[in-house]
Write an enzyme that holds these catalytic residues in place. Structure first.
Site, PDB file in Angstrom:
ATOM      1  CD1 TRP A  73      -3.181   0.964   0.608  1.00 15.55           C
ATOM      2  CD2 TRP A  73      -1.894   2.359   1.790  1.00 15.55           C
ATOM      3  NE1 TRP A  73      -3.883   2.137   0.786  1.00 15.55           N
ATOM      4  CE2 TRP A  73      -3.110   3.005   1.496  1.00 15.55           C
ATOM      5  CE3 TRP A  73      -0.922   3.047   2.511  1.00 15.55           C
ATOM      6  CZ2 TRP A  73      -3.394   4.310   1.917  1.00 15.55           C
ATOM      7  CZ3 TRP A  73      -1.191   4.338   2.927  1.00 15.55           C
ATOM      8  CH2 TRP A  73      -2.422   4.953   2.636  1.00 15.55           C
ATOM      9  CD  GLU A 484     -20.193   1.326   9.042  1.00 17.21           C
ATOM     10  OE1 GLU A 484     -19.439   2.286   9.261  1.00 17.21           O
ATOM     11  OE2 GLU A 484     -19.787   0.223   8.637  1.00 17.21           O
ATOM     12  CE  LYS A 488     -18.456  -0.402   5.366  1.00 18.39           C
ATOM     13  NZ  LYS A 488     -18.076  -0.446   6.751  1.00 18.39           N
ATOM     14  CD  GLU A 491     -14.931   1.377   3.558  1.00 20.59           C
ATOM     15  OE1 GLU A 491     -13.782   1.063   3.834  1.00 20.59           O
ATOM     16  OE2 GLU A 491     -15.922   0.868   4.117  1.00 20.59           O
TER      17      GLU A 491
HETATM   18  O1  M6R Z   1      -9.080  -1.956  12.325  1.00 20.98           O
HETATM   19  P1  M6R Z   1      -9.816  -0.749  12.765  1.00 20.98           P
HETATM   20  O2  M6R Z   1     -11.192  -1.036  13.237  1.00 20.98           O
HETATM   21  O3  M6R Z   1      -9.049   0.065  13.771  1.00 20.98           O
HETATM   22  O4  M6R Z   1      -9.925   0.137  11.465  1.00 20.98           O
HETATM   23  C1  M6R Z   1     -10.503   1.404  11.473  1.00 20.98           C
HETATM   24  C2  M6R Z   1     -10.827   1.856  10.075  1.00 20.98           C
HETATM   25  O5  M6R Z   1      -9.678   1.913   9.302  1.00 20.98           O
HETATM   26  C3  M6R Z   1     -11.850   0.938   9.396  1.00 20.98           C
HETATM   27  O6  M6R Z   1     -13.011   0.817  10.146  1.00 20.98           O
HETATM   28  C4  M6R Z   1     -12.204   1.470   7.997  1.00 20.98           C
HETATM   29  O7  M6R Z   1     -12.912   2.657   8.113  1.00 20.98           O
HETATM   30  C5  M6R Z   1     -12.993   0.403   7.236  1.00 20.98           C
HETATM   31  N1  M6R Z   1     -12.460   0.255   5.916  1.00 20.98           N
HETATM   32  C6  M6R Z   1     -14.420   0.716   7.138  1.00 20.98           C
HETATM   33  O8  M6R Z   1     -15.127  -0.199   6.372  1.00 20.98           O
END
Ligand code: M6R
Length: 611
Positions: A73, A484, A488, A491
């Site tokens: 990444w 949320e 979704k 993304e």
């Molecule tokens: O692993 P984590 O829960 O700490 O990650 C936090 C965010 O990076 C994660 O929730 C991100 O927003 C997701 N891709 C959402 O679907």
């Protein structure tokens, strides 16, 4: 971000590493690469996904007993073959993979340039490797010692693994801030960013800690700290099954994980909530009940979807426990000067347990003597180990980049914590307590019912797939679900979407409303139901399209809406566990209808280990 895999032992290293990279691809997919020692150091790397690398290697002799691999990444330097890992030293004998960011790379690079070093990539990784090489070749020390000296000068986060042509079965690895797990086999070792590439070969693993260095040979694992003192490896048994990290017939991990939810929610409740006798027992909570019950304030820190779970927890905890709650983005918290006192409880929420901002925010809160409670999915992850206490969500491995089942498991844990505190504090009466326990107990079955009716959501997705923007509105417990739902969709489908409290619409977003704008109302039956119905009328009056998540039997909202997604009746406090499911599905099916890679959306990575 970035996935790294390595192997040393008697097997053919290439297939082990390749399969491992595929498992870790959720951590980044800008490029992939592998280094093997086979009549000299061989490096193969390619921009794009692991499959592109695999294809480019068909027909090439790849026999080797050790090797390292990387899926990237991009941070420093655009995605390209040139910037792909592994990087090699000037003399070509050392190669290295890296996950993290070397913050002082530019200073190190200037020194190396003055010494005549040349760079083939724009990465901080190549700088660190050449810095190590410079120490190794010019200071008469072993490679291990050179790594140690170099890492003491490094500012930033890293997991590195080095492969040395002159000693090809000895891998040198180190970590600070990014994850590294070592699997112990019989006469072989597996190294990876998480346990998914390892579980198929062994269940015995060692989680490497910050500032530790591992010297790994087929039959030997030596752990040391940066002061060159031996550290005893702590062996943990992996509680993960291979099936959990495979698609099991589903087209995508995201769909599988949405469909996992009746079971993952059940697993989260199992052994903790007993609806028959009306009790909640959670080891991490029970051991620290005094601290939680007497908290002056609860501060929730998280990022992304986990932050949304935190927002719902704020409503739930304040309602049930009467303890003031604040929810902070970890990335903001870590850089401002927040007021944190000894009596404060910090709840850190994270699926991966590796999110860099959340980890640093925890460290900051610890400096102020706050008590840290982690709500984490990945067992053994950094956040779980940095917390004073915690509760695992037990959702199982979540591989799709978009978080789904981890979110619902977080909500379940946070609601159980609130109920446990409220019951002890006597801020909830017995009837409501038992009612909510029962409501939680019924959630898995209700989620199953929603998942039996996905066809209508798929058709809805096809109908709205060409919309340019979406607005998501909700009130109360469903306001964070609106956020949320919008996240979704962004993304997975790259459609611009915004979430708002429904009543805020009149303070700006209503200007966006026109015939082509779908407005998704998260409108399950609750105390504000009539209010949100009026908001929907206001959208209709301006010719916006109203799509609504409603409770079954809600004929009034159905009349106003152009399209509805129906969920079973539930208490408003647990309703988000149901109302989020159709929104996950809507985002998924729109992404699929647009022909996008929903498991690996562009620019994203599952585990955000850089700030
Ligand atoms: O692993 P984590 O829960 O700490 O990650 C936090 C965010 O990076 C994660 O929730 C991100 O927003 C997701 N891709 C959402 O679907």
């Amino acid at each position: 971000m970035c996935g790294i895999v390595a192997y040393t032992g008697d097997r053919d290293a290439y297939p082990v590493i390749l399969k491992g990279l595929k498992r870790l691809e959720y951590r980044g997919y800008d490029s992939a690469g592998i280094a093997l020692v086979n009549h000299g150091m061989k490096i193969f790397k390619k921009m794009g996904k692991v499959a592109a690398l695999e294809e480019s290697l068909i027909g090439i002799e790849l026999k080797a007993k050790a090797g390292i691999g990387h899926t990237r990444w991009a941070t420093h330097g655009e995605p390209s073959d040139r910037n792909a890992h592994p990087h090699k030293s000037t003399n070509g004998k050392l190669t290295m993979v890296h996950n993290g960011i070397i913050e002082n790379y530019s200073l190190l690079k200037q020194d190396l340039l003055k010494k005549g070093y040349k760079f083939e990539s724009d990465t901080d990784t190549e700088v660190l490797l050449k810095f190590i090489e410079d120490i190794y070749l010019n200071h008469g020390v072993s490679l291990e010692e050179a790594v140690r000296i170099a890492l003491k000068r490094v500012v930033g986060a890293y997991v590195i693994i080095l492969l040395n042509e002159d000693d090809p079965q000895t891998l040198i690895a180190a970590r600070k801030g990014s994850p590294l797990v070592i699997g112990i086999g019989k006469g072989e070792h597996f190294l990876a960013s998480d346990a998914t590439p390892i579980v198929e070969y062994t269940k015995e693993v060692v989680y490497i800690n910050d500032y530790e260095l591992a010297i790994v040979r087929p039959d030997e694992l030596i752990l040391k700290n940066l002061g060159n003192e031996r550290v005893t490896p702590e062996i943990t048994q992996l509680d993960m099954e291979l099936a959990a990290i495979e698609k099991e017939g589903f087209e995508h991990f995201m769909l599988k994980e949405i469909f996992d939810q009746p079971v993952s929610i059940y697993d989260c409740l199992r052994g903790r909530l007993d609806a028959k006798i009306g009790s909640i027992r959670m080891e991490g909570v029970d051991k620290h009940l005094d601290q939680l019950v007497n908290a002056n304030r609860i501060l929730i820190i998280a990022c992304g979807t986990s932050w949304h779970a935190g927002l719902i927890a704020e409503y739930v905890i304040e309602e049930l426990c009467r303890i003031p709650v604040e929810v902070e983005y970890a990335s903001e918290f870590r850089y401002r000067n927040p007021v944190v006192n000894e009596g404060d409880v910090i709840i850190a929420i994270s699926q991966s347990g590796e999110t860099a901002d959340t980890l640093v925010a925890i460290e900051k809160a610890k400096e102020n003597k706050a008590f840290i409670f982690g709500v984490v999915n990945v067992v053994g992850s950094s956040i779980s180990r940095q917390s004073h206490a915690g509760a695992y969500t037990h959702a199982g491995p979540e591989i799709g980049v978009a978080s789904t089942k981890a979110f619902t498991a977080q909500l379940v844990i946070l609601t159980m914590i609130a109920l446990r505190i409220a019951y002890t504090k006597k801020t909830i009466d017995q009837t409501r307590y038992l009612h909510l326990i029962n409501e939680l107990h019924e959630i898995p079955d209700k989620v199953s019912l929603i998942l039996q009716e996905t066809e209508s959501i798929r058709r809805l997705a096809e109908k709205y797939q060409d919309a340019r923007d979406f607005l998501y509105l909700g009130r109360g417990y469903n306001f964070p679900i609106a956020l949320e739902g919008a996240l979704k969709l962004k993304e997975i489908s790259y459609i611009h979407a915004e979430g708002y409290p429904a009543a805020e619409m009149k303070h700006g977003p209503i200007a966006l409303v026109e015939e082509s704008l779908p407005v998704v109302f998260v409108a399950t039956k609750d105390a504000y139901h009539e209010k949100i119905l009026s908001n929907a009328q206001e959208i209709k009056a301006r010719k916006g399209k109203v799509i609504a998540v409603i409770t079954e039997g809600d004929t009034l909202f159905k009349e106003v809406a152009d399209d509805v997604m129906v969920v079973p009746q539930a208490d408003e406090l647990v309703a988000p566990l149901l109302s989020v499911i159709p929104l996950q599905l809507l985002a998924y099916y729109i992404g699929v209808a647009k022909g996008l890679d929903v498991d690996k959306p562009r620019n994203l990575a599952k585990s955000v280990t850089v700030e």
